[in-house]
Design an enzyme around this catalytic site. Structure first.
Site, PDB file in Angstrom:
ATOM      1  CG  HIS A  90      -2.325   0.893   1.118  1.00  8.63           C
ATOM      2  ND1 HIS A  90      -2.477   2.024   1.928  1.00  8.63           N
ATOM      3  CD2 HIS A  90      -3.378   0.671   0.166  1.00  8.63           C
ATOM      4  CE1 HIS A  90      -3.684   2.542   1.390  1.00  8.63           C
ATOM      5  NE2 HIS A  90      -3.934   1.585   0.493  1.00  8.63           N
TER       6      HIS A  90
ATOM      7  CE  LYS B  74      -1.758   4.910  -1.310  1.00  7.79           C
ATOM      8  NZ  LYS B  74      -2.631   5.026  -0.298  1.00  7.79           N
TER       9      LYS B  74
ATOM     10  CG  ASP C 161      17.444  12.462 -10.624  1.00  5.47           C
ATOM     11  OD1 ASP C 161      17.366  11.400 -11.489  1.00  5.47           O
ATOM     12  OD2 ASP C 161      17.413  13.592 -11.006  1.00  5.47           O
TER      13      ASP C 161
END
Length: 220
Positions: A164, A166, A171
């Protein structure tokens, strides 16, 4: 980084004015913290061997170099909200300006526009990796299969529970995280948030977690 080192060594007099050419300033902003530390160390070692400068002058030169490197270091800490395009536009901008790597640990990706930006990153040589939830890959509108077919490495979990997360790392110097799912609904209707930060300690923790998950999950 060698080009930056050469500039500091070969422009000792110009450095006293504390003004850097735009090209040098841009290169400094692109350095990660590790790269900045290596550059400072290299300059420190060089200061010990500068025959044309006495000890006091060498110290002054090194202090000026260090101050300029710190002043032009990249710093970015902002929070974005939806509904509206604020979050989506920021993600698009970060993807468009990625130079070396994009690591995404995203619960679901159904937004075609964001998926296209990911593909463009991959096509121009940026190293892209994606971790996502196994169950969401079969959702209507999921872009994961298309991204995998485009040659982007994708890994998924195999469990009764959700992957779950996110978050993403751009870079190795910017971490993005928040409630925002990469879906049209999250942009147009949901109350969502996204934090983008260049704070080294936070970026490192997200990068370490991404690598841990990457090594433990299954190839899509």
């Amino acid at each position: 980084m060698q080009e930056l080192f050469n500039y500091f060594v070969n422009h000792k007099s110009a450095l006293k004015k504390r003004h850097l050419p735009k090209s040098v300033a841009v290169q400094l902003k692109r350095l990660t913290r590790h790269q900045r530390d290596r550059l400072k160390l290299q300059l420190t070692e060089t200061a010990k061997t500068l025959d044309e400068l006495d000890k006091s002058q060498a110290i002054d030169w090194l202090q000026t170099c260090t101050q300029l490197i710190n002043e032009h270091a990249f710093h970015f800490n902002r929070v974005f909200f939806s509904p509206g395009n604020e979050i989506k536009n920021e993600i698009k901008y970060l993807l468009e300006h990625a130079h070396t790597s994009v690591d995404l640990c995203i619960f679901t990706i159904t937004d075609n526009e964001l998926a296209q930006k990911i593909k463009v990153c991959h096509k121009r040589g940026v190293k892209v990796r994606i971790i996502t939830d196994d169950e969401k890959t079969t959702d209507n509108g999921s872009e994961i299969l298309k991204l995998a077919k485009a040659g982007i490495p994708v890994k998924i979990d195999h469990s009764h529970y959700h992957m779950h997360n996110k978050f993403g790392i751009i870079d190795e110097r910017i971490a993005i995280t928040g409630s925002f799912n990469w879906t049209y609904t999250a942009t147009k209707h949901n109350q969502e948030n996204l934090l983008a930060t260049s704070k080294f300690e936070i970026v490192k923790q997200y990068n370490d977690e991404f690598e841990r998950l990457w090594d433990s999950l299954f190839t899509f």
